[in-house]
Scaffold this active site. Structure first.
Site, PDB file in Angstrom:
ATOM      1  N   ASP A   1       0.813  -1.220   0.000  1.00 42.44           N
ATOM      2  CA  ASP A   1       0.000   0.000   0.000  1.00 42.44           C
ATOM      3  C   ASP A   1       0.846   1.271   0.000  1.00 42.44           C
ATOM      4  O   ASP A   1       0.669   2.163   0.841  1.00 42.44           O
ATOM      5  CB  ASP A   1      -0.932   0.020   1.216  1.00 42.44           C
ATOM      6  CG  ASP A   1      -1.696  -1.280   1.398  1.00 42.44           C
ATOM      7  OD1 ASP A   1      -2.016  -1.919   0.387  1.00 42.44           O
ATOM      8  OD2 ASP A   1      -1.968  -1.658   2.553  1.00 42.44           O
TER       9      ASP A   1
ATOM     10  N   GLU B   1     -11.112   0.889  -4.154  1.00 47.42           N
ATOM     11  CA  GLU B   1     -10.496   1.328  -2.902  1.00 47.42           C
ATOM     12  C   GLU B   1      -9.247   2.147  -3.220  1.00 47.42           C
ATOM     13  O   GLU B   1      -8.959   2.461  -4.367  1.00 47.42           O
ATOM     14  CB  GLU B   1     -10.139   0.107  -2.037  1.00 47.42           C
ATOM     15  CG  GLU B   1      -9.242  -0.886  -2.769  1.00 47.42           C
ATOM     16  CD  GLU B   1      -9.039  -2.190  -2.008  1.00 47.42           C
ATOM     17  OE1 GLU B   1      -9.248  -2.228  -0.770  1.00 47.42           O
ATOM     18  OE2 GLU B   1      -8.666  -3.197  -2.646  1.00 47.42           O
TER      19      GLU B   1
END
Length: 542
Positions: free
Chosen positions: A13, A194
């Site tokens: 991430d 997302e």
């Protein structure tokens, strides 16, 4: 050259930003404390860990958080004066049974903001933002206004759990969100929308999101609008980076990206990826971070090959290189602080689980809860960053009964590990054996036969070659005694799991100590070592 992944071994991430000639990447740490890893580079090829900003209880307390919860998807930015860090603290992932069916509709995501003028300084107390979903990011608009964007979670039956990307203005003066939240992007048919990031370029607002889930179908999707609140027009290719149609690609699971621009206007995309084992297809190194140059055409972004494939190599910036990553480390525990490579699980009270002062020159682990505990377990470890490695430690431990254990562990989470430990029982006395937690076996916990050993200092060793793991021990300066069993290292991966459980981290190797009687029996570790190495067909022949 940039050689991907640039942050190997459980660094997912990525959020990237530039301050002058310095580049910073923040990555997720989930249940590992302190929270968030920030690496620094000047050439985009070589990176050094410089900070873990969430390091006190007021910022982060993950006691009780399930495996793979905790800190998700940090967003790092700089507004010319200070760094801004946004993060999610996940308290419940959800795996409930209702009427015989499993589900995960109710989840708890709390989003916070901290700031600091120096990346390695003392970060502020957190500002609570919202709990409407995860993967929050902060967008600094050209007029000075700031906006929070995040994935919107919808728990209602019949609805998409991933309900789009919402935007809401943030007031720095009031330290709160203001105005109404607006759903600016519902996502594409690929779904699971997302990880949003917003950018302003040539009058366009560019939205970058991840889609397809964080497994083999992962992808980066792009859209743009002249208006901050939309509507957003989808990129001609929809997904601008993905490995999902190329099972032969060495970098799989590519997605969850962020952009950075160099001083001369070149754009780079940082993104997460995974490297499957050649024989088993499991990513034992977890989700890692890669980076590559991208190009703009007609105010749309493309990879240089125009087909959206991640690359193994790319040119680094033409400046003096940053120091390369060290592939060998030995920790002698002579300092007052734990070496930066090492982390522990969940608790913001490290004095409860370890001490560097109780016995100078040693790491003392206080025996606490079980190795699967979600609260207070004494486990200190570092990331596995290589397919083939050696790790070892020297330990002094005098257990009095079977509820006390300590040793060397290869660990993914509380349901996936191999643990070479010393314990004691009334029949065999002090002994060494391996406990394995097996996620994909009818036998959840497996034990090797105990091997009796005398009192005194012991060295423990693990050798990993792709999916094969072997343990050994020795007393004094004698030869190594190899356990006859060969263990499956591939269980230390996201892919080895039972349905419905979160698995987003990576493999660690380190030291652990338990006293399940609650008497705190300690183990003293003189040193711990980790070394990347070439493949060995037989690691027992040094």
């Amino acid at each position: 050259m940039i050689r991907n992944p640039i942050l190997p071994g459980f660094n997912p991430d990525p959020s990237i930003c530039r301050v002058g000639d310095d580049y910073y990447i923040a990555t997720s740490t989930f249940e590992w404390f302190p929270g968030v890893q920030i690496h620094h580079s000047r050439d985009l090829a070589n990176w050094r860990l410089v900070a873990r900003p969430l390091n006190r209880a007021l910022q982060l307390d993950m006691r009780g958080a399930p495996d793979s919860c905790g800190v998700w998807a940090p967003d790092l930015s700089h507004d010319g004066e200070r760094f801004w860090l946004i993060y999610t603290d996940v308290k419940r992932y959800g795996r409930t049974t209702v009427g015989g069916a499993s589900g995960a509709s109710l989840r708890d995501f709390h989003n916070y903001l901290v700031t600091c003028e120096q990346v390695d300084g003392d970060w502020s107390d957190p500002v609570a933002l919202n709990s409407s979903g995860f993967d929050p990011a902060l967008f600094h608009d050209e007029d000075g206004r700031k906006y929070l964007i995040n994935q919107l979670w919808d728990h209602r039956p019949g609805q998409s759990r991933f309900a789009g990307i919402v935007l809401q203005e943030y007031s720095h003066a009031g330290q709160r969100l203001i105005g109404e939240r607006v759903n600016i992007f519902p996502g594409t048919p690929l779904g699971l929308t997302e990880a949003p990031h917003l950018y302003k370029r040539n009058g366009w607002y560019h939205l970058l999101v991840a889609e397809g889930g964080t497994g083999w179908n992962h992808a980066v999707t792009m859209a743009r609008s002249r208006n901050l609140h939309g509507p957003y027009e989808l990129h001609p290719h929809a997904q601008i980076l993905s490995s999902r149609t190329r099972p032969d690609a060495p970098l799989q699971r590519a997605g969850h990206a962020d952009l950075v621009e160099t001083p001369d206007g070149q754009t780079f995309m940082a993104y997460l990826c995974g490297r499957p084992l050649p024989n088993r297809g499991r990513c034992i190194l977890g989700r890692e971070t890669a980076i590559q140059p991208v190009i703009w055409e007609d105010d749309w972004l493309y990879t240089e090959d125009r087909v959206g494939m991640p690359v193994l190599e790319a040119p680094a910036l033409p400046i003096p290189a940053s120091p390369p990553r060290e592939t060998e480390a030995r920790y002698d525990f002579d300092g007052a602080e734990l070496p930066r490579d090492l982390q522990w699980l969940r608790t913001p009270e490290p004095d409860r689980i370890f001490s560097l002062a109780a016995r100078p020159g040693h790491l003392r682990l206080h025996g606490r809860e079980t190795i699967g505990s979600l609260f207070t377990q004494a486990l200190v470890a570092r990331r596995q960053q290589d397919f083939c490695y050696s790790a070892s430690c020297a330990m002094e431990f005098a257990p009095e009964h079977f509820q006390q254990a300590a040793g060397l562990v290869a660990y993914y989470n509380g349901s996936k590990f191999h643990y070479l430990h010393v314990s004691h029982d009334e029949t065999i006395g002090r002994h060494v054996r391996v406990m394995s937690a097996l996620p994909d076996s009818p036998q959840a916990d497996a034990f090797t036969a105990p091997i009796a050993i005398p009192d005194g200092r012991i060295e423990l060793r693990v050798e990993v070659d792709f999916e094969r793991l072997r343990f050994a021990f020795r007393l004094g300066a004698g030869d190594w005694t190899w356990l006859p069993e060969q263990f499956d290292a591939s269980i230390l991966s996201d892919e080895a799991t039972q349905p419905g459980l979160p698995n987003f981290t990576g493999a660690f190797v380190g030291m652990a100590c338990q006293d399940m009687a609650g008497t705190g029996r300690p183990a003293d570790f003189d040193w711990f070592a980790y070394r990347e190495r070439a493949y060995r067909a037989d690691p027992t022949r040094d």
